[in-house]
Enzyme design. Structure first.
Site, PDB file in Angstrom:
ATOM      1  N   ASP A   1      -2.891  -7.001 -15.321  1.00 24.26           N
ATOM      2  CA  ASP A   1      -3.799  -7.360 -16.413  1.00 24.26           C
ATOM      3  C   ASP A   1      -5.143  -7.700 -15.782  1.00 24.26           C
ATOM      4  OD1 ASP A   1      -5.315  -8.639 -18.337  1.00 24.26           O
ATOM      5  OD2 ASP A   1      -3.831 -10.170 -18.828  1.00 24.26           O
TER       6      ASP A   1
ATOM      7  N   LYS B   1     -13.971  -9.141 -22.498  1.00 21.74           N
ATOM      8  CA  LYS B   1     -14.354 -10.133 -21.506  1.00 21.74           C
ATOM      9  C   LYS B   1     -15.533  -9.612 -20.685  1.00 21.74           C
ATOM     10  CE  LYS B   1     -11.035 -12.539 -23.062  1.00 21.74           C
ATOM     11  NZ  LYS B   1      -9.660 -12.644 -22.634  1.00 21.74           N
TER      12      LYS B   1
ATOM     13  N   TRP C   1      -2.248 -16.733 -19.187  1.00 22.66           N
ATOM     14  CA  TRP C   1      -2.081 -15.344 -19.637  1.00 22.66           C
ATOM     15  C   TRP C   1      -0.841 -14.690 -19.045  1.00 22.66           C
ATOM     16  CZ3 TRP C   1      -4.233 -14.424 -23.955  1.00 22.66           C
ATOM     17  CH2 TRP C   1      -5.470 -14.987 -24.282  1.00 22.66           C
TER      18      TRP C   1
HETATM   19  C1  LIG Z   1      -8.377 -12.624 -23.224  1.00 26.81           C
HETATM   20  C2  LIG Z   1      -7.260 -12.203 -22.372  1.00 26.81           C
HETATM   21  C3  LIG Z   1      -6.124 -11.573 -22.922  1.00 26.81           C
HETATM   22  C4  LIG Z   1      -5.923 -11.379 -24.410  1.00 26.81           C
HETATM   23  O1  LIG Z   1      -6.867 -10.600 -25.015  1.00 26.81           O
HETATM   24  P1  LIG Z   1      -6.949 -10.456 -26.613  1.00 26.81           P
HETATM   25  O2  LIG Z   1      -7.818  -9.267 -26.791  1.00 26.81           O
HETATM   26  O3  LIG Z   1      -7.531 -11.721 -27.146  1.00 26.81           O
HETATM   27  O4  LIG Z   1      -5.580 -10.227 -27.120  1.00 26.81           O
HETATM   28  C5  LIG Z   1      -5.133 -11.191 -22.053  1.00 26.81           C
HETATM   29  N1  LIG Z   1      -5.236 -11.385 -20.726  1.00 26.81           N
HETATM   30  C6  LIG Z   1      -6.310 -11.985 -20.173  1.00 26.81           C
HETATM   31  C7  LIG Z   1      -6.364 -12.171 -18.702  1.00 26.81           C
HETATM   32  C8  LIG Z   1      -7.355 -12.407 -20.978  1.00 26.81           C
HETATM   33  O5  LIG Z   1      -8.408 -13.014 -20.425  1.00 26.81           O
END
Ligand SMILES: *Cc1c(COP(=O)(O)O)cnc(C)c1O
Length: 362
Positions: free
Chosen positions: A173, A197, A103
């Site tokens: 993030d 998540k 990511w």
């Molecule tokens: C899933 C995830 C993303 C991307 O999320 P989407 O909603 O699928 O675009 C970005 N960063 C991390 C750490 C993630 O686990």
């Protein structure tokens, strides 16, 4: 489990607290006497504006978000934030990234479209199985920000200590760890999290941004929707927001408050993860590749002695009622995502199953 539900170890979208789903179900046909479902409401109606305002207020309380930070609900999930961060925070200087896995690599690739990027630390040398030392990074004077992926969902690593940014803005993030533990928001310039998540449905990100970082002077070509100012000035209702996600997330914020807040949730997460890691560490069949000091409490990758056996274990877990344990295609093996809503019983049941599997197959 109730309703014939399975223990779902998906990395996202992932389990939500059963109690929250029950509340949503109970309000589905007629939300609190409004005569309609939340999905059918005008986002400008008082009833929905109250839902959104309450969600924001509850999140502020839960995380202790200081008054000089804006909370934004932005569509496009997590991925849109890779671009939005760079478009809004890169001001002709250097964007510094810590590269810890899949990511952060995506975030780096996106930022490169908008300016100069410097990778200030990386764990690529060991296949992203650890968090590099970030206590003395070489951060240029003209750095606009330092970016981390605080929990790498695919690789299973977490920052337990934030980088020393040498006074520069920290951007994080938090998608796969959002609300899993207490967070001192004042240490960050911007936190963002795709909510599917650890919180609610897919398709939305929560952005927590310090007010002085919201710019008025973005380039003309920056799409209106991609400017944080657009969302900040309009209480996240410049256009029709993801009403459903806001409503569901609001329910989860309340649930977290009711169950003891983030410290209590963190304790439960520590306990849950230990059950799984302790088993993997003593096993002679399974093993966890991530360095102990960097292990995620949310995403636990592990392997059996061979790729063939990995596939057999995945099939066996599925047949036994444990879902989504296949590792991400880029790392293989297995991965158990054990977010806030995964009950301790689910992790215990999985460990029991793996123990038995080992006894029969080792
Ligand atoms: C899933 C995830 C993303 C991307 O999320 P989407 O909603 O699928 O675009 C970005 N960063 C991390 C750490 C993630 O686990």
């Amino acid at each position: 489990m109730k309703y014939g539900r399975t223990y779902n170890f998906s990395a996202g979208p992932a389990m939500m607290p059963e109690e929250v789903l029950e509340e949503i179900a109970a309000e589905m046909m007629n939300y609190r006497g409004s005569g309609m479902c939340v999905m059918e409401m005008s986002h400008r109606s008082k009833v929905f504006m109250d839902i959104a305002a309450e969600a924001e207020a509850d999140l502020r309380k839960l995380m202790g978000i200081p008054d000089n930070y804006k909370v934004l609900f932005v569509q496009g999930g997590g991925t849109v934030q890779f671009a939005m961060v760079a478009m809004n925070l890169l001001k002709g200087g250097v964007a510094c990234y810590v590269e810890t896995g899949a990511w952060s690599k995506k975030a780096i690739a996106e930022a490169k479209k908008y300016g100069e990027v410097k990778i200030v630390a990386s764990s690529k040398d060991k296949n992203f199985t650890y968090i590099p030392d970030c206590s003395d990074l070489d951060i240029p004077e003209n750095a606009d920000y330092v970016y981390i992926c605080e929990n790498e969902t695919i690789n299973g690593t977490t920052f337990f200590e934030l980088p020393n940014t040498k006074g520069k803005i920290l951007v994080s993030d938090q998608s796969s760890m959002f609300l899993s533990r207490p967070c001192d928001v004042s240490k960050y310039g911007l936190i963002w999290a795709g909510v599917q998540k650890n919180v609610g449905p897919a398709g939305m990100a929560v952005v927590i941004v310090r007010e002085d970082l919201i710019r008025e002077d973005l380039a003309e070509y920056v799409p209106t929707y991609m400017s944080y100012k657009t969302h900040a000035d309009n209480d996240s209702m410049y256009n029709t927001p993801n009403c459903w996600a806001i409503y569901c997330c609001g329910k989860v914020f309340k649930y977290l408050q009711k169950t003891g807040g983030l410290e209590a949730m963190h304790q439960r997460n520590v306990e849950k993860a230990a059950i799984l890691y302790d088993f993997l560490d003593q096993s002679k069949f399974f093993s966890a590749p991530v360095e102990k000091a960097s292990r995620s409490l949310m995403n636990v990758p592990f392997v059996s002695p061979s790729k063939e056996q990995d596939a057999e274990v995945v099939a066996a877990t599925k047949a036994a009622g444990f879902d989504n344990l296949k590792g991400h295609k880029s790392v293989g093996g297995l991965r158990a995502s054990i977010y806030n809503a995964m009950p301790k019983e689910g992790v215990e049941a999985l460990v029991e199953f793996l123990k038995k599997y080992e006894a029969e197959h080792a």
